[in-house]
Design a protein around this motif. Structure first.
Motif, PDB file in Angstrom:
ATOM      1  N   ALA A  34      11.710  -6.591   8.135  1.00 22.89           N
ATOM      2  CA  ALA A  34      12.082  -8.000   8.255  1.00 22.89           C
ATOM      3  C   ALA A  34      12.002  -8.493   9.695  1.00 22.89           C
ATOM      4  O   ALA A  34      11.717  -9.660   9.940  1.00 22.89           O
ATOM      5  CB  ALA A  34      13.487  -8.204   7.703  1.00 22.89           C
ATOM      6  N   ASN A  35      12.213  -7.608  10.655  1.00 21.84           N
ATOM      7  CA  ASN A  35      12.159  -7.995  12.064  1.00 21.84           C
ATOM      8  C   ASN A  35      10.749  -7.841  12.650  1.00 21.84           C
ATOM      9  O   ASN A  35      10.576  -7.833  13.850  1.00 21.84           O
ATOM     10  CB  ASN A  35      13.159  -7.170  12.878  1.00 21.84           C
ATOM     11  N   ARG A  36       9.766  -7.688  11.781  1.00 19.95           N
ATOM     12  CA  ARG A  36       8.346  -7.551  12.119  1.00 19.95           C
ATOM     13  C   ARG A  36       8.028  -6.200  12.777  1.00 19.95           C
ATOM     14  O   ARG A  36       6.927  -6.000  13.273  1.00 19.95           O
ATOM     15  CB  ARG A  36       7.851  -8.718  12.959  1.00 19.95           C
ATOM     16  N   GLN A  37       8.955  -5.259  12.731  1.00 16.56           N
ATOM     17  CA  GLN A  37       8.686  -3.912  13.227  1.00 16.56           C
ATOM     18  C   GLN A  37       7.784  -3.209  12.222  1.00 16.56           C
ATOM     19  O   GLN A  37       7.948  -3.357  11.010  1.00 16.56           O
ATOM     20  CB  GLN A  37       9.993  -3.152  13.403  1.00 16.56           C
ATOM     21  N   THR A  38       6.830  -2.428  12.707  1.00 19.27           N
ATOM     22  CA  THR A  38       5.852  -1.758  11.857  1.00 19.27           C
ATOM     23  C   THR A  38       6.142  -0.259  11.798  1.00 19.27           C
ATOM     24  O   THR A  38       6.493   0.350  12.806  1.00 19.27           O
ATOM     25  CB  THR A  38       4.433  -1.999  12.413  1.00 19.27           C
ATOM     26  N   PHE A  39       5.977   0.314  10.607  1.00 14.35           N
ATOM     27  CA  PHE A  39       6.200   1.745  10.390  1.00 14.35           C
ATOM     28  C   PHE A  39       5.009   2.333   9.655  1.00 14.35           C
ATOM     29  O   PHE A  39       4.530   1.742   8.687  1.00 14.35           O
ATOM     30  CB  PHE A  39       7.450   1.981   9.522  1.00 14.35           C
ATOM     31  N   VAL A  40       4.546   3.501  10.085  1.00 15.63           N
ATOM     32  CA  VAL A  40       3.527   4.251   9.349  1.00 15.63           C
ATOM     33  C   VAL A  40       4.280   5.277   8.519  1.00 15.63           C
ATOM     34  O   VAL A  40       5.077   6.055   9.058  1.00 15.63           O
ATOM     35  CB  VAL A  40       2.539   4.938  10.309  1.00 15.63           C
ATOM     36  N   VAL A  41       4.072   5.256   7.191  1.00 18.14           N
ATOM     37  CA  VAL A  41       4.827   6.147   6.311  1.00 18.14           C
ATOM     38  C   VAL A  41       3.902   7.069   5.534  1.00 18.14           C
ATOM     39  O   VAL A  41       2.745   6.744   5.270  1.00 18.14           O
ATOM     40  CB  VAL A  41       5.742   5.373   5.329  1.00 18.14           C
ATOM     41  N   HIS A  42       4.454   8.220   5.186  1.00 13.73           N
ATOM     42  CA  HIS A  42       3.756   9.245   4.408  1.00 13.73           C
ATOM     43  C   HIS A  42       4.569   9.510   3.152  1.00 13.73           C
ATOM     44  O   HIS A  42       5.721   9.113   3.045  1.00 13.73           O
ATOM     45  CB  HIS A  42       3.629  10.529   5.234  1.00 13.73           C
ATOM     46  N   LEU A  43       3.981  10.246   2.250  1.00  8.34           N
ATOM     47  CA  LEU A  43       4.650  10.654   1.028  1.00  8.34           C
ATOM     48  C   LEU A  43       5.975  11.347   1.369  1.00  8.34           C
ATOM     49  O   LEU A  43       6.019  12.186   2.272  1.00  8.34           O
ATOM     50  CB  LEU A  43       3.735  11.598   0.258  1.00  8.34           C
ATOM     51  N   VAL A  52       9.676   7.283  -0.370  1.00 11.98           N
ATOM     52  CA  VAL A  52       8.291   7.020  -0.750  1.00 11.98           C
ATOM     53  C   VAL A  52       7.861   8.122  -1.720  1.00 11.98           C
ATOM     54  O   VAL A  52       7.900   9.303  -1.380  1.00 11.98           O
ATOM     55  CB  VAL A  52       7.357   7.015   0.484  1.00 11.98           C
ATOM     56  N   THR A  53       7.487   7.751  -2.951  1.00 12.90           N
ATOM     57  CA  THR A  53       7.102   8.760  -3.941  1.00 12.90           C
ATOM     58  C   THR A  53       5.623   8.720  -4.284  1.00 12.90           C
ATOM     59  O   THR A  53       5.115   9.674  -4.875  1.00 12.90           O
ATOM     60  CB  THR A  53       7.928   8.616  -5.230  1.00 12.90           C
ATOM     61  N   ALA A  54       4.930   7.648  -3.932  1.00 11.68           N
ATOM     62  CA  ALA A  54       3.487   7.577  -4.175  1.00 11.68           C
ATOM     63  C   ALA A  54       2.878   6.511  -3.267  1.00 11.68           C
ATOM     64  O   ALA A  54       3.510   5.500  -2.976  1.00 11.68           O
ATOM     65  CB  ALA A  54       3.187   7.241  -5.627  1.00 11.68           C
ATOM     66  N   ILE A  55       1.652   6.778  -2.825  1.00 10.70           N
ATOM     67  CA  ILE A  55       0.873   5.798  -2.073  1.00 10.70           C
ATOM     68  C   ILE A  55      -0.514   5.799  -2.696  1.00 10.70           C
ATOM     69  O   ILE A  55      -1.141   6.852  -2.839  1.00 10.70           O
ATOM     70  CB  ILE A  55       0.763   6.166  -0.578  1.00 10.70           C
ATOM     71  N   ASP A  56      -0.990   4.618  -3.101  1.00  8.56           N
ATOM     72  CA  ASP A  56      -2.350   4.516  -3.631  1.00  8.56           C
ATOM     73  C   ASP A  56      -3.045   3.339  -2.959  1.00  8.56           C
ATOM     74  O   ASP A  56      -2.484   2.697  -2.076  1.00  8.56           O
ATOM     75  CB  ASP A  56      -2.348   4.418  -5.162  1.00  8.56           C
ATOM     76  N   ASP A  57      -4.267   3.053  -3.385  1.00  6.35           N
ATOM     77  CA  ASP A  57      -5.044   1.997  -2.737  1.00  6.35           C
ATOM     78  C   ASP A  57      -4.412   0.619  -2.884  1.00  6.35           C
ATOM     79  O   ASP A  57      -4.696  -0.283  -2.096  1.00  6.35           O
ATOM     80  CB  ASP A  57      -6.467   1.967  -3.295  1.00  6.35           C
ATOM     81  N   VAL A  60       2.544   0.970  -2.529  1.00 10.64           N
ATOM     82  CA  VAL A  60       3.480   2.088  -2.354  1.00 10.64           C
ATOM     83  C   VAL A  60       4.535   2.046  -3.455  1.00 10.64           C
ATOM     84  O   VAL A  60       5.005   0.975  -3.827  1.00 10.64           O
ATOM     85  CB  VAL A  60       4.174   2.006  -0.971  1.00 10.64           C
ATOM     86  N   VAL A  61       4.902   3.228  -3.959  1.00 16.03           N
ATOM     87  CA  VAL A  61       5.974   3.353  -4.941  1.00 16.03           C
ATOM     88  C   VAL A  61       7.150   4.055  -4.262  1.00 16.03           C
ATOM     89  O   VAL A  61       6.975   5.082  -3.604  1.00 16.03           O
ATOM     90  CB  VAL A  61       5.520   4.155  -6.182  1.00 16.03           C
ATOM     91  N   PHE A  62       8.319   3.454  -4.428  1.00 21.04           N
ATOM     92  CA  PHE A  62       9.556   3.991  -3.871  1.00 21.04           C
ATOM     93  C   PHE A  62      10.503   4.302  -5.020  1.00 21.04           C
ATOM     94  O   PHE A  62      10.450   3.653  -6.062  1.00 21.04           O
ATOM     95  CB  PHE A  62      10.263   2.945  -2.996  1.00 21.04           C
ATOM     96  N   VAL A  63      11.402   5.272  -4.819  1.00 25.84           N
ATOM     97  CA  VAL A  63      12.525   5.463  -5.733  1.00 25.84           C
ATOM     98  C   VAL A  63      13.782   5.157  -4.938  1.00 25.84           C
ATOM     99  O   VAL A  63      14.048   5.780  -3.913  1.00 25.84           O
ATOM    100  CB  VAL A  63      12.581   6.888  -6.317  1.00 25.84           C
TER     101      VAL A  63
END
Length: 85
Positions: A34-43, A52-57, A60-63
């Motif tokens: 929300a504060n425009r900060q960027t994060f690179v995330v992995h599974l 993060v439980t899945a990343i596809d084209d 992203v799917v989260f639980v």
């Protein structure tokens, strides 16, 4: 106790998916808070209230775990989130 910082301090409700990158069999996503900060995330990376439980084209799917239930939340690239029930 120290307050969480970085991605661990951000709720899944406050992020949007701004990019998806694939390198071989490894896929990463770029989230913006929300504060425009960027994060690179992995599974399996953890946010304040979700994992993060899945990343596809497409996104992203989260639980999200609460004290009473788990909820699957899908956030698509460049779109508003939709909860899967």
């Amino acid at each position: 106790a120290q307050a969480p910082a970085g991605l661990a301090a951000v709720s899944v409700d406050d992020v949007s998916v701004t990019g998806i990158a694939r390198a071989g069999d490894r896929t990463t996503a770029v989230l913006q808070g929300a504060n425009r900060q960027t994060f690179v995330v992995h599974l399996f990376d953890r946010l304040l209230d979700a994992t993060v439980t899945a990343i596809d084209d497409a996104g992203v799917v989260f639980v999200r775990k609460t004290s009473k239930k788990s909820e699957v939340v899908r956030k698509n690239l460049g779109k508003i989130a939709e909860a899967v029930r």
